[in-house]
Design a protein around this motif. Structure first.
Motif, mmCIF file in Angstrom:
data_model
loop_
_atom_site.group_PDB
_atom_site.id
_atom_site.type_symbol
_atom_site.label_atom_id
_atom_site.label_comp_id
_atom_site.label_asym_id
_atom_site.label_seq_id
_atom_site.Cartn_x
_atom_site.Cartn_y
_atom_site.Cartn_z
ATOM 1 N N TRP A 11 0.853 -1.190 0.000
ATOM 2 C CA TRP A 11 0.000 0.000 0.000
ATOM 3 C C TRP A 11 0.884 1.234 0.000
ATOM 4 C CZ3 TRP A 11 -5.299 0.335 -0.281
ATOM 5 C CH2 TRP A 11 -6.017 -0.860 -0.142
ATOM 6 N N GLU A 13 0.881 5.745 -0.141
ATOM 7 C CA GLU A 13 0.032 6.929 0.022
ATOM 8 C C GLU A 13 0.813 8.187 -0.344
ATOM 9 O OE1 GLU A 13 -0.056 8.069 4.554
ATOM 10 O OE2 GLU A 13 -0.657 5.968 4.340
ATOM 11 N N SER A 15 0.511 12.495 0.021
ATOM 12 C CA SER A 15 -0.233 13.527 0.765
ATOM 13 C C SER A 15 0.087 14.925 0.264
ATOM 14 C CB SER A 15 0.126 13.466 2.242
ATOM 15 O OG SER A 15 -0.496 12.359 2.819
ATOM 16 N N THR A 28 -4.994 12.934 1.316
ATOM 17 C CA THR A 28 -4.132 11.755 1.184
ATOM 18 C C THR A 28 -4.755 10.751 0.232
ATOM 19 O OG1 THR A 28 -3.553 12.094 3.497
ATOM 20 C CG2 THR A 28 -2.834 10.031 2.503
ATOM 21 N N HIS A 30 -4.664 7.011 -0.908
ATOM 22 C CA HIS A 30 -4.230 5.661 -0.525
ATOM 23 C C HIS A 30 -4.500 4.720 -1.694
ATOM 24 C CE1 HIS A 30 -4.022 6.564 3.873
ATOM 25 N NE2 HIS A 30 -4.917 7.471 3.539
ATOM 26 N N ARG A 67 -4.339 -6.595 8.437
ATOM 27 C CA ARG A 67 -3.666 -5.293 8.555
ATOM 28 C C ARG A 67 -4.103 -4.428 7.399
ATOM 29 N NH1 ARG A 67 2.437 -6.872 9.118
ATOM 30 N NH2 ARG A 67 2.556 -7.371 11.320
ATOM 31 N N ALA A 68 -4.795 -3.348 7.697
ATOM 32 C CA ALA A 68 -5.238 -2.470 6.602
ATOM 33 C C ALA A 68 -5.802 -1.188 7.191
ATOM 34 C CB ALA A 68 -6.308 -3.167 5.767
ATOM 35 N N HIS A 69 -5.953 -0.181 6.360
ATOM 36 C CA HIS A 69 -6.600 1.067 6.749
ATOM 37 C C HIS A 69 -8.050 0.728 7.082
ATOM 38 C CE1 HIS A 69 -8.387 5.064 6.376
ATOM 39 N NE2 HIS A 69 -7.167 5.579 6.389
ATOM 40 N N CYS A 70 -8.635 1.412 8.073
ATOM 41 C CA CYS A 70 -10.002 1.057 8.481
ATOM 42 C C CYS A 70 -10.986 1.119 7.310
ATOM 43 C CB CYS A 70 -10.454 1.936 9.644
ATOM 44 S SG CYS A 70 -10.387 3.685 9.281
ATOM 45 N N GLN A 121 -13.166 13.293 6.599
ATOM 46 C CA GLN A 121 -13.193 12.853 7.999
ATOM 47 C C GLN A 121 -13.882 13.927 8.839
ATOM 48 O OE1 GLN A 121 -9.455 11.737 9.782
ATOM 49 N NE2 GLN A 121 -10.491 10.763 11.495
ATOM 50 N N ARG A 128 -12.898 8.054 14.206
ATOM 51 C CA ARG A 128 -12.732 7.509 12.845
ATOM 52 C C ARG A 128 -14.059 7.511 12.074
ATOM 53 N NH1 ARG A 128 -9.485 2.017 13.087
ATOM 54 N NH2 ARG A 128 -11.145 1.454 14.505
ATOM 55 N N TYR A 130 -16.131 8.786 8.865
ATOM 56 C CA TYR A 130 -15.910 9.262 7.500
ATOM 57 C C TYR A 130 -17.236 9.272 6.743
ATOM 58 C CZ TYR A 130 -11.002 8.043 8.388
ATOM 59 O OH TYR A 130 -9.725 7.953 8.914
#
Length: 942
Positions: A11, A13, A15, A28, A30, A67-70, A121, A128, A130
């Motif tokens: 992954w 990103e 910004s 950002t 991703h 494991r990852a961005h929410c 956000q 968290r 969004y």
């Protein structure tokens, strides 16, 4: 999209920051880095293809990534953009601001034709929250979210969540297309009651008592003091269910974890568990920051007696010079030191002494094993069976770390100080042991006892300075010993000795072998050795020129000199040099007994080079520099002249530097081919150093020359250097050895476990340490980093051991099962989440089930006997699932987290709209309830 790609892929990103309505936002992007395929090119041809992110909403291959961005976990996206307030404390709280942002995002997407989902956000960052949108040709997806502290009762199960989903879609079709469901329940195991943590703290008393199991001196402790694995998380997953197949409501549920088709496990590691080796090294490193001197730590009173008489060791030398009625031999420095030592002990008292005598004696015997016998053995290298062979990579680590060999005295001293600092009196103990060590060094110097555990020869510049200093002291003791023995020999029998061995040994040729050329009647033997005694050392002069040469050598530099010199008696010969003969008289050329060059430690070399550099470039400076550098050359020339009367500079060069004597074949008058030799061009430069030195050199054998190496002065310098070291200096000197020992310990422990990832980290630590430690005075921050890395590796190994104990890899009787379990344990250490082969029915699954059952028995049952039931019997008692359900105690605790993903494809908002993907993710924990919905609608036909 490939299975598991969200975890295994990369992954990235990007910004940037923007200002919008006078507010600073960070934008950002991703995205999952993907291999470019031809398929993408084809997609563009189709007009009404829905955006990639909408297709991702339905993809089931990457549900619940470990494991990852929410947003990836909630919506299954592979690419998205997030706009969030730039400052961490800022938040978009008012509804009007949220709406303004959303409508601006919507317009931007429409204007640019961008098909990547865009999120904003809102609320406080910790929540968290969004909201977002994605637009495609004629389609739009709205991303909405609900976040509550408490789960409403009607939504604690699947049927309630299905109701929300259906009402939100609001699909006009009467038989609604079936909803596809993915469910994951996570169970947490925190009680490992049946497994006490196996790390026993070292038994300190056993150190002295010598009991079995005590931590030996010279061995570092290892392991975590607490269990480094705090929790085990079991995720039971039902990846493809269809609505109607299972029942999960407030009365009954089909979701039994044992029946789940997929099990995966992750372990939660204890935050920075306390590790023995790490603590050991860290505590030692802390000494480096202390400012006190040894005297301040042990108290000045240690060297003071009440009354007039002072027992200060510094007065020892002045006492030697006072007129005394005592026989002079009793007034040695050593005696003064020992008297002072007794007074220190008397004054300090046994109780006050930081180290008790037993511990001190144990350590001193460990450091000086030769002290057991009445007379210390003359060992120069330690014979330790535990040390690795000297060729091995581990043994040679000291070159890289600039520490000391792992069988050396310096290395052992480092370990002992480390241990004393940790267990026996801290800084005071360190100061006390160091004081005793320096006294021992003084005693050995005065009594000609070699220091054990040091390689013979000159100081090894690859080792730390302290090690070099000890080697230097050993060189001094060796020379002094050889000299004293020579004195005895000459005094007792004054006979010619045969030279016993080769000249390479330090100090050998200053010994009796020099006497072989002398005669009794000459009477020089006594003179030469006496002249080397400590007291007369500085004042000895060679016989005056007239006496020595009686006219023979005064012309030695000029013609005819060698012939006259040939009348002198040869002295100080070692052995004949092959076939070489002297050019002028054809006599065989003899190799002389020469003085060994003075050994140097790196600080002396540095000092010398500074002096040489300061002499400047003037003619005088250059001459002085040449004189300093040619002391050894001059000494060798004098020895050569004494051994070969009648020799010339050419003869000397042929032996000393053969490349500077050029030979070529020429044809003489008779027509024969003969060899003609001459000095090289650099030797012919007028008034060069060699010619000058040759002209000033007198024929004096090595034993009557002034010493190149003044062992008395050098030894006193070393002893003074050792005495003034503060504990902080000492710790700095020895830290490389301690780090070296810690790395060896970690390597040894890892080899028992064989963890490939740890092997890599150890290699990195070694290369990092060798870079840092090679420079003098490395930065504290870098040293802390190395110690931190070592502690991390120790924790990793401790984790591996903890898991092996819990999963009983050692108890496995079947080889295949054992290998599977070991593989499983090593994956648990290295991967964020590990799939359990065979789910609850596999070998690892059964063990995990037992762990949960035992934990449940302990928490829910008051019966102590039930708590102690061994897992084997437990499995017999468990019976069938039906029996278990009726049993009052369940096998698993309530799930700590429940996740549901509901998906379907329906036309919205009208029956004739295009069928589009709809998705809702929900997570329920004790104090958190979240719904994340992605609802798509047709913007052309509505």
């Amino acid at each position: 999209m490939g299975k598991g790609i969200f975890t295994s892929g990369t992954w990235e990103e990007k910004s940037d920051e923007i200002f919008f309505a006078d507010f600073k936002f960070s934008v950002t992007h991703h995205y999952l880095v993907q291999e470019s395929t031809d398929k993408e090119g084809k997609d563009e041809l189709l007009e009404d293809v829905i955006p990639q992110s909408m297709q991702d909403l339905l993809c089931m291959n990457n549900d619940f990534p470990p494991r990852a961005h929410c947003l990836v976990r909630w919506y299954g996206l592979r690419e998205f953009v997030v706009i969030a307030p730039a400052a961490h404390s800022d938040a978009v709280l008012s509804e009007s601001k949220c709406n303004l942002l959303l409508s601006s995002v919507s317009i931007a997407l429409g204007n640019t034709g961008c098909q990547v989902p865009l999120f904003v956000q809102i609320h406080h960052k910790w929540r968290r929250m969004y909201v977002g949108e994605c637009q495609g040709p004629g389609v739009r997806t709205d991303f909405e979210m609900v976040h509550l502290r408490k789960v409403p009762n009607q939504y604690t199960h699947l049927s309630g969540l299905l109701d929300i989903f259906k009402s939100k879609i609001g699909c006009p079709l009467t038989p609604l297309p079936p909803v596809s469901i993915a469910i994951r329940f996570t169970y947490v195991l925190q009680d490992w009651q049946q497994y006490f943590w196996p790390q026993q703290p070292p038994d300190i008393d056993a150190l002295v008592g010598g009991e079995v199991g005590g931590l030996e001196f010279g061995k570092l402790p290892f392991g975590a003091c607490e269990d480094p694995i705090s929790e085990l998380h079991l995720a039971t997953t039902w990846p493809h269910l269809t609505e109607g197949i299972i029942v999960d409501n407030d009365v009954y549920s089909d979701l039994d974890p044992i029946q789940a088709p997929h099990w995966s496990v992750r372990v939660r590691k204890a935050e920075n568990p306390q590790c023995l080796l790490g603590d050991f090294v860290t505590e030692f490193f802390k000494i480096c920051r202390r400012k006190e001197s040894t005297d301040e730590i042990l108290g000045r009173s240690a060297f003071e007696e009440e009354g007039k008489e002072t027992a200060d060791i510094t007065h020892a030398l002045s006492k030697l010079t006072e007129p005394a009625s005592v026989p002079i031999h009793k007034l040695s420095v050593s005696n003064m030191v020992h008297t002072a030592k007794k007074k220190i002990r008397k004054h300090r008292g046994v109780e006050e002494s930081p180290l008790n005598n037993d511990v001190l004696n144990t350590i001193l015997l460990f450091l000086f094993p030769d002290a057991v016998s009445e007379k210390p053995l003359d060992v120069t290298t330690s014979t330790d069976n535990n040390c690795p062979p000297s060729e091995s990579e581990d043994y040679n680590l000291y070159n890289q770390f600039k520490s000391a060999p792992s069988d050396s005295l310096t290395y052992k001293l480092a370990l002992c100080l480390c241990m004393i600092n940790f267990y026996h009196g801290g800084l005071k103990g360190v100061a006390h042991l160091w004081q005793e060590f320096v006294l021992e060094m003084r005693f050995r110097w005065e009594n000609n006892f070699l220091i054990p555990g040091l390689a013979s020869g000159p100081p090894d510049l690859r080792c730390c300075l302290l090690h070099q200093k000890l080697q230097m002291l050993n060189c001094c003791i060796e020379r002094k010993k050889a000299r004293d023995e020579g004195k005895k020999t000459s005094a007792s029998d004054n006979v010619t000795n045969i030279y016993p061995g080769d000249a390479g040994k330090a100090g050998d040729h200053l010994g009796p072998d020099d006497l072989k050329e002398t005669d009794k009647d000459k009477g020089e033997v006594g003179k030469s050795w006496d002249s080397w005694s400590d007291s007369e050392e500085e004042f000895f002069e060679c016989l005056s020129d007239t006496e020595e040469l009686k006219g023979n050598g005064q012309e030695s530099g000029k013609k005819g000199g060698p012939k006259e010199m040939a009348n002198l008696r040869p002295e100080g010969r070692l052995y004949q040099h092959g076939k070489l003969t002297l050019l002028h008289n054809g006599e065989p050329l003899y190799i002389p007994v020469t003085q060994e060059p003075a050994p140097m430690t790196e600080d002396l070399l540095e000092e010398q080079s500074e002096v040489l550099a300061k002499l400047g470039t003037s003619a005088e400076g250059a001459h002085l520099r040449a004189r300093m550098q040619s002391a050894c050359l001059l000494s060798d020339m004098e020895s050569f002249k004494a051994a070969n009367p009648g020799c010339s500079l050419e003869d000397f060069v042929r032996w000393y530097s053969p490349r500077d004597y050029v030979e070529e074949e020429v044809i003489d008058e008779k027509g024969n081919v003969v060899l003609k030799g001459e000095l090289s061009a650099r030797m012919k430069i007028p008034s060069n150093m060699w010619v000058e030195a040759w002209e000033t050199a007198k024929p004096v054998p090595a034993r009557r020359q002034r010493r190149l190496f003044d062992d008395t002065r050098e030894a006193e310098k070393v002893l003074h250097y050792l005495a003034i070291q503060k504990p902080a200096d000492l710790a700095r000197h020895l830290l490389p050895s301690v780090i070296h020992a810690a790395v060896l310990k970690v390597k040894e422990e890892e080899s028992l476990e064989n963890i490939s990832s740890v092997k890599k980290i150890i290699k990195q630590i070694i290369s990092h340490s060798s870079k840092v430690l090679h420079f003098p005075n490395p930065e504290d921050k870098k040293l802390e980093e190395i110690i931190h890395q070592i502690t991390n590796v120790e924790a990793l190994i401790a984790r591996a051991r903890s898991l092996k104990a819990k999963f009983g890899t050692e108890k496995c009787e079947q080889e295949e099962e054992k290998e599977d379990l070991e593989r499983f344990v090593s994956c648990l250490l290295e991967q964020p989440e590990v799939l359990v082969t065979g789910a609850g029915r596999g070998h690892a699954g059964r063990i995990i089930h037992k762990l949960f059952v035992n934990a449940q028995r302990l928490t829910e049952s008051s019966d102590e006997a039930a708590a102690m039931t061994p897992p084997e019997e437990e499995s017999k008692r468990m019976g069938s699932p039906e029996e278990r359900r009726q049993n009052s105690v369940s096998d698993f605790p309530p799930p700590a987290g429940r996740e549901f993903i509901l998906r379907t494809t329906v036309p919205r908002p009208a029956p004739y709209s295009k069928a589009l993907p709809q998705r809702m993710y929900s997570v329920l924990t004790k104090e958190d309830f979240r719904l994340a919905g992605a609802f798509s609608s047709d913007t052309s036909f509505f």
